[in-house]
Design an enzyme around this catalytic site. Structure first.
Site, PDB file in Angstrom:
ATOM      1  N   LYS A  28      73.434  26.235  63.360  1.00 44.12           N
ATOM      2  CA  LYS A  28      74.180  26.983  62.458  1.00 44.12           C
ATOM      3  C   LYS A  28      73.463  27.976  61.736  1.00 44.12           C
ATOM      4  O   LYS A  28      73.900  28.762  60.631  1.00 44.12           O
ATOM      5  CB  LYS A  28      74.817  26.116  61.205  1.00 44.12           C
ATOM      6  CG  LYS A  28      75.697  25.139  61.958  1.00 44.12           C
ATOM      7  CD  LYS A  28      76.530  24.199  60.888  1.00 44.12           C
ATOM      8  CE  LYS A  28      77.374  23.437  61.525  1.00 44.12           C
ATOM      9  NZ  LYS A  28      77.185  22.595  62.940  1.00 44.12           N
ATOM     10  N   THR A  51      81.234  22.798  62.147  1.00 43.98           N
ATOM     11  CA  THR A  51      81.328  24.221  61.985  1.00 43.98           C
ATOM     12  C   THR A  51      82.264  24.719  60.806  1.00 43.98           C
ATOM     13  O   THR A  51      82.052  25.491  59.916  1.00 43.98           O
ATOM     14  CB  THR A  51      81.214  24.866  63.266  1.00 43.98           C
ATOM     15  OG1 THR A  51      80.323  24.467  64.204  1.00 43.98           O
ATOM     16  CG2 THR A  51      81.303  26.477  63.013  1.00 43.98           C
ATOM     17  N   ASN A 117      77.066  27.133  70.672  1.00 45.37           N
ATOM     18  CA  ASN A 117      75.898  26.447  71.098  1.00 45.37           C
ATOM     19  C   ASN A 117      76.275  25.353  71.916  1.00 45.37           C
ATOM     20  O   ASN A 117      77.245  24.787  71.732  1.00 45.37           O
ATOM     21  CB  ASN A 117      74.952  26.037  69.920  1.00 45.37           C
ATOM     22  CG  ASN A 117      74.666  27.245  68.905  1.00 45.37           C
ATOM     23  OD1 ASN A 117      74.685  26.798  67.751  1.00 45.37           O
ATOM     24  ND2 ASN A 117      74.725  28.544  69.382  1.00 45.37           N
ATOM     25  N   ILE A 140      80.500  19.068  77.561  1.00 47.20           N
ATOM     26  CA  ILE A 140      81.643  19.522  78.433  1.00 47.20           C
ATOM     27  C   ILE A 140      82.156  20.755  77.955  1.00 47.20           C
ATOM     28  O   ILE A 140      82.531  21.623  78.736  1.00 47.20           O
ATOM     29  CB  ILE A 140      82.336  18.125  78.944  1.00 47.20           C
ATOM     30  CG1 ILE A 140      81.526  17.042  79.279  1.00 47.20           C
ATOM     31  CG2 ILE A 140      83.214  18.614  79.606  1.00 47.20           C
ATOM     32  CD1 ILE A 140      80.773  17.199  80.615  1.00 47.20           C
ATOM     33  N   LYS A 287      37.890  38.914  85.362  1.00 45.28           N
ATOM     34  CA  LYS A 287      38.027  40.027  86.194  1.00 45.28           C
ATOM     35  C   LYS A 287      38.779  39.713  87.435  1.00 45.28           C
ATOM     36  O   LYS A 287      38.085  38.322  88.058  1.00 45.28           O
ATOM     37  CB  LYS A 287      36.556  40.741  86.681  1.00 45.28           C
ATOM     38  CG  LYS A 287      36.170  41.837  85.826  1.00 45.28           C
ATOM     39  CD  LYS A 287      36.841  43.085  85.370  1.00 45.28           C
ATOM     40  CE  LYS A 287      36.962  43.666  86.882  1.00 45.28           C
ATOM     41  NZ  LYS A 287      35.245  44.095  87.154  1.00 45.28           N
ATOM     42  N   HIS A 288      39.670  39.962  87.896  1.00 45.93           N
ATOM     43  CA  HIS A 288      40.456  39.391  88.984  1.00 45.93           C
ATOM     44  C   HIS A 288      40.640  37.800  89.157  1.00 45.93           C
ATOM     45  O   HIS A 288      40.631  37.179  89.946  1.00 45.93           O
ATOM     46  CB  HIS A 288      39.835  39.666  90.339  1.00 45.93           C
ATOM     47  CG  HIS A 288      39.799  41.322  90.382  1.00 45.93           C
ATOM     48  ND1 HIS A 288      40.927  42.184  90.693  1.00 45.93           N
ATOM     49  CD2 HIS A 288      38.781  42.299  90.505  1.00 45.93           C
ATOM     50  CE1 HIS A 288      40.546  43.209  90.984  1.00 45.93           C
ATOM     51  NE2 HIS A 288      39.384  43.457  90.658  1.00 45.93           N
ATOM     52  N   ASP A 361      39.659  46.525  79.886  1.00 50.18           N
ATOM     53  CA  ASP A 361      41.079  46.999  79.758  1.00 50.18           C
ATOM     54  C   ASP A 361      42.017  46.522  78.879  1.00 50.18           C
ATOM     55  O   ASP A 361      43.026  47.152  78.579  1.00 50.18           O
ATOM     56  CB  ASP A 361      41.525  46.390  81.364  1.00 50.18           C
ATOM     57  CG  ASP A 361      41.385  47.590  82.477  1.00 50.18           C
ATOM     58  OD1 ASP A 361      40.672  48.584  82.204  1.00 50.18           O
ATOM     59  OD2 ASP A 361      41.316  47.116  83.450  1.00 50.18           O
ATOM     60  N   ASN A 453      36.332  27.212  95.833  1.00 52.73           N
ATOM     61  CA  ASN A 453      35.411  26.366  95.220  1.00 52.73           C
ATOM     62  C   ASN A 453      34.593  27.159  94.226  1.00 52.73           C
ATOM     63  O   ASN A 453      34.435  28.464  94.312  1.00 52.73           O
ATOM     64  CB  ASN A 453      34.209  26.245  96.336  1.00 52.73           C
ATOM     65  CG  ASN A 453      34.684  24.709  97.178  1.00 52.73           C
ATOM     66  OD1 ASN A 453      35.550  24.030  96.615  1.00 52.73           O
ATOM     67  ND2 ASN A 453      34.224  24.798  98.152  1.00 52.73           N
ATOM     68  N   PHE A 562      33.005  17.414  93.605  1.00 57.43           N
ATOM     69  CA  PHE A 562      31.810  16.862  93.749  1.00 57.43           C
ATOM     70  C   PHE A 562      30.911  17.709  94.632  1.00 57.43           C
ATOM     71  O   PHE A 562      31.178  18.364  95.666  1.00 57.43           O
ATOM     72  CB  PHE A 562      31.841  15.193  94.704  1.00 57.43           C
ATOM     73  CG  PHE A 562      32.794  15.018  95.827  1.00 57.43           C
ATOM     74  CD1 PHE A 562      32.177  15.693  97.046  1.00 57.43           C
ATOM     75  CD2 PHE A 562      33.848  14.631  95.879  1.00 57.43           C
ATOM     76  CE1 PHE A 562      32.945  15.801  98.308  1.00 57.43           C
ATOM     77  CE2 PHE A 562      34.427  14.484  97.199  1.00 57.43           C
ATOM     78  CZ  PHE A 562      33.962  15.122  98.375  1.00 57.43           C
ATOM     79  N   SER A 586      31.804  11.291  95.837  1.00 59.41           N
ATOM     80  CA  SER A 586      31.525  11.699  97.383  1.00 59.41           C
ATOM     81  C   SER A 586      30.647  10.441  97.881  1.00 59.41           C
ATOM     82  O   SER A 586      30.099   9.515  97.542  1.00 59.41           O
ATOM     83  CB  SER A 586      30.412  12.873  97.348  1.00 59.41           C
ATOM     84  OG  SER A 586      29.785  12.939  98.734  1.00 59.41           O
ATOM     85  N   ARG A 609      38.411  16.108  88.738  1.00 55.71           N
ATOM     86  CA  ARG A 609      38.119  17.161  89.671  1.00 55.71           C
ATOM     87  C   ARG A 609      38.867  18.571  89.029  1.00 55.71           C
ATOM     88  O   ARG A 609      40.172  18.664  88.536  1.00 55.71           O
ATOM     89  CB  ARG A 609      38.809  17.221  91.023  1.00 55.71           C
ATOM     90  CG  ARG A 609      38.246  18.200  92.292  1.00 55.71           C
ATOM     91  CD  ARG A 609      38.589  17.827  93.578  1.00 55.71           C
ATOM     92  NE  ARG A 609      40.232  18.035  93.740  1.00 55.71           N
ATOM     93  CZ  ARG A 609      40.717  17.983  94.978  1.00 55.71           C
ATOM     94  NH1 ARG A 609      39.916  17.523  96.088  1.00 55.71           N
ATOM     95  NH2 ARG A 609      42.045  18.472  95.177  1.00 55.71           N
ATOM     96  N   HIS A 613      43.570  27.371  92.118  1.00 55.07           N
ATOM     97  CA  HIS A 613      43.859  28.137  93.053  1.00 55.07           C
ATOM     98  C   HIS A 613      45.198  28.819  92.842  1.00 55.07           C
ATOM     99  O   HIS A 613      46.083  28.513  91.990  1.00 55.07           O
ATOM    100  CB  HIS A 613      44.343  27.578  94.576  1.00 55.07           C
ATOM    101  CG  HIS A 613      43.068  27.094  95.182  1.00 55.07           C
ATOM    102  ND1 HIS A 613      42.313  27.705  95.935  1.00 55.07           N
ATOM    103  CD2 HIS A 613      42.495  25.799  95.094  1.00 55.07           C
ATOM    104  CE1 HIS A 613      41.048  26.965  96.223  1.00 55.07           C
ATOM    105  NE2 HIS A 613      41.311  25.851  95.992  1.00 55.07           N
TER     106      HIS A 613
END
Length: 613
Positions: A28, A51, A117, A140, A287-288, A361, A453, A562, A586, A609, A613
């Site tokens: 509200k 309401t 809403n 619904i 960087k990157h 940057d 890695n 490892f 390992s 670990r 990526h």
């Protein structure tokens, strides 16, 4: 049917006055003020229970939906707006003779606006409600009204958020009604909301069953276009947010690019975690999408001040956040050239002044003092990118990524590496003092956000070598190790004493020192390098390097996975490594542990670990 279609196609009314509005909101916020505005325009208000009460309590005249439909609410409120008089009033095509005749026959009135809403289903689930309560919070009637209103946007206006009230008021005030352009925009937002709502229900419902994973619908809101993607030919490009979640940053200055935002996202997470794990102000230089450096606020030594060109007046003015950034930037100043920065704490004037001197940057931070903001806004001719992190931003538990038409999903890596991860010391040497634990934490959190890695070396609260993205772990160690050697040799007396000409710029001095340490000049390069000095420096010999490096000690190394062989430890021993952190696991763990014992290193298994990526 042909008559209806021709009416729809031939009737594109631009400005539609609002004479009747249907209101049913759980949030509200601002609804009383908005409805007071509508009432002043002569709009008839129709509303549902809670309401309607809120509006009447504010002195507004409101008709109950039950009074309008002639049908009482029933089935514990499950049926109240699911009625022909509601949906007929929303879906009728204005100007269509057949529709108008049927509306008159059935006592329907046109409804020009719906304000609603949806039931707070996701919030109910998030609170851990039991199954039945979650089901009861599946709306619904709301989605039905939403879709009816949005479908008929040529004539009706769907309002689904308090954030939309202001723009609607402005348009009605200026034009006497809502324009087709606004109604289309609101309809698009409404259908996206409906899709996201149904997706959340479907995902939750399937998650309650012992079945395969559900079909997942992700709904995104475009935020702003990007100049291009990773490369200039990758157009179009844009940044979007998850619908209803917003972005983790707001842009205070500049125009961020695709890679800038990737750097910002990773760097901001890194510094937040460093601050959480150590309690110290933290900074990162990216960087990157990998860190060139990262650090926490640890006081500088006199030699470090000389190596990093920190004058006594600058040293005295360093605040914790400025100190953290100075250390992060000096891990690998060549790689940090043109970086994207992140700091864990408010950017103050001291930090802004230091950053002003560096080629960078942009930056992301939780906030900025007014003085710091003005300094940074002037950087790069006004193009320096300044991002302010969204407080308490929730990134969600799951991450999704599209690659080559495939969508990957995984739980977000929300493990925060801390002291508890350094408890399992497996070597003969057991002592890890507070400084060593701090440095292992810094290195481990840093490599968590480094392309795998990866390995990282740290000393005195800062990264001094980061090795990213190599296929062989020992190659990561060697790559990062070369950076460690360069960092340490920058403190050699012959490097500190290089006689630069007064007009040589700061970054050129940084680069010249590194090339002096490396020493592998071509003849053409050597001529240009020597031109930067008042007198040509004597070479730094391999023997001098080796003798100086033999004094290196107390360095920490952390690996994102490892060590498969002892060769990484053998190489690390040449760099003054005393402390090691790795996940363990390992078949060669015993061999690697024995190598650490031979070199007098203390090694702990974190059990986590950290591939990235």
């Amino acid at each position: 049917m042909a008559h209806i279609l021709s009416a729809v196609e031939g009737t594109q009314v631009d400005v539609v006055p609002v004479r009747r509005a249907l209101i049913s909101v759980s949030d509200k916020t601002g609804i009383v003020d908005f409805c007071q505005f509508l009432a002043k325009q002569g709009v008839e208000l129709i509303s549902t229970g809670g309401t309607a009460k809120a509006l009447r309590d504010a002195g507004l005249t409101v008709m109950d939906v039950a009074e309008y439909t002639g049908a009482e609410e029933c089935l514990d409120g499950r049926v109240k707006t699911l009625h022909p008089k509601v949906h007929g009033g929303l879906l009728a095509v204005r100007g269509n003779k057949l529709h108008e005749e049927q509306m008159q026959k059935q006592g329907m009135k046109p409804i020009d606006m719906t304000i609603l809403n949806l039931y707070p289903f996701e919030q109910t689930v998030a609170k851990g409600a039991e199954f039945g309560q979650c089901v009861e919070n599946i709306d619904i009637g709301g989605p039905s009204m939403l879709r009816s209103t949005a479908k008929n946007h040529s004539f009706t206006c769907i309002v689904t958020s308090p954030e939309q009230y202001g723009a609607i008021q402005e348009e009605i005030t200026a034009k006497g009604g809502t324009t087709l352009a606004l109604r289309k925009k609101l309809a698009a937002q409404a259908f996206a909301l409906s899709a996201a709502y149904d997706s959340a229900i479907a995902s939750w419902f399937a998650g309650q069953l012992d079945t395969d994973a559900p079909i997942v619908t992700r709904v995104y809101k475009p935020e702003f276009p990007l100049k291009y993607g990773c490369n200039p030919h990758q157009k179009p490009a844009q940044i979007s947010s998850r619908l209803g979640a917003g972005l983790p940053f707001t842009v205070k200055n500049g125009v961020p690019g695709y890679i800038n935002l990737l750097d910002a996202a990773n760097a901001w997470q890194l510094v937040q975690e460093l601050k959480q794990a150590t309690g110290l102000a933290a900074a990162a230089s990216f960087k990157h999408v990998s860190p060139a450096g990262a650090a926490v606020a640890v006081p500088l030594t006199d030699v470090e001040c000389e190596a990093y060109e920190v004058t006594p007046d600058i040293r005295d003015s360093l605040t914790p956040v400025a100190l953290a950034y100075l250390r992060a930037r000096n891990a690998d100043p060549m790689c940090s050239f043109g970086d994207f920065s992140a700091v864990s704490d408010q950017v103050d004037e001291a930090t802004a002044k230091y950053l002003k001197k560096e080629v960078s940057d942009g930056i992301v931070a939780p906030s900025y003092t007014p003085e710091a903001l003005e300094i940074l806004k002037a950087k790069k001719g006004g193009k320096f990118i300044i991002l302010e992190a969204t407080p308490n931003y929730n990134p969600g538990d799951m991450e999704y990524r599209e690659v080559y038409g495939m969508t990957f999903s995984q739980k977000r890596n929300d493990v925060i590496i801390g002291k508890d991860h350094m408890n399992q010391v497996v070597t003969s040497k057991k002592d890890l003092d507070e400084a060593a634990i701090r440095d292992l934490i810094v290195a481990s959190i840093c490599i968590k956000y480094t392309q795998s890695n990866s390995v990282g070396f740290s000393k005195d609260g800062m990264m001094v070598g980061v090795g990213a993205g190599q296929q062989s772990r020992v190659d990561c160690v060697k790559l990062a190790g070369r950076k460690v050697e360069t960092w340490y040799l920058r403190q050699h007396p012959k490097v500190l004493g290089l006689p630069f000409k007064s007009d040589v710029k700061r970054q050129d001095r940084v680069n010249a020192r590194v090339r002096y340490i490396e020493g592998d000049f071509t003849e053409e390069e050597k001529v240009r390098w020597e031109a930067q000095f008042t007198t040509v420096p004597e070479p730094l010999t391999e023997q001098e390097k080796a003798e100086f490096l033999s004094n290196s000690k107390g360095i920490s190394i952390s690996s994102d996975a490892f060590f498969p062989f002892r060769d990484s430890i053998d190489h690390a021993s040449k760099l003054g490594v005393s402390y090691v952190a790795q996940p363990g696991g390992s078949v060669q763990d015993d061999q690697v542990t024995e190598a650490c014992n031979e070199y007098g290193m203390a090694m702990c298994f974190t059990g986590v670990r950290l591939f990235h990526h």
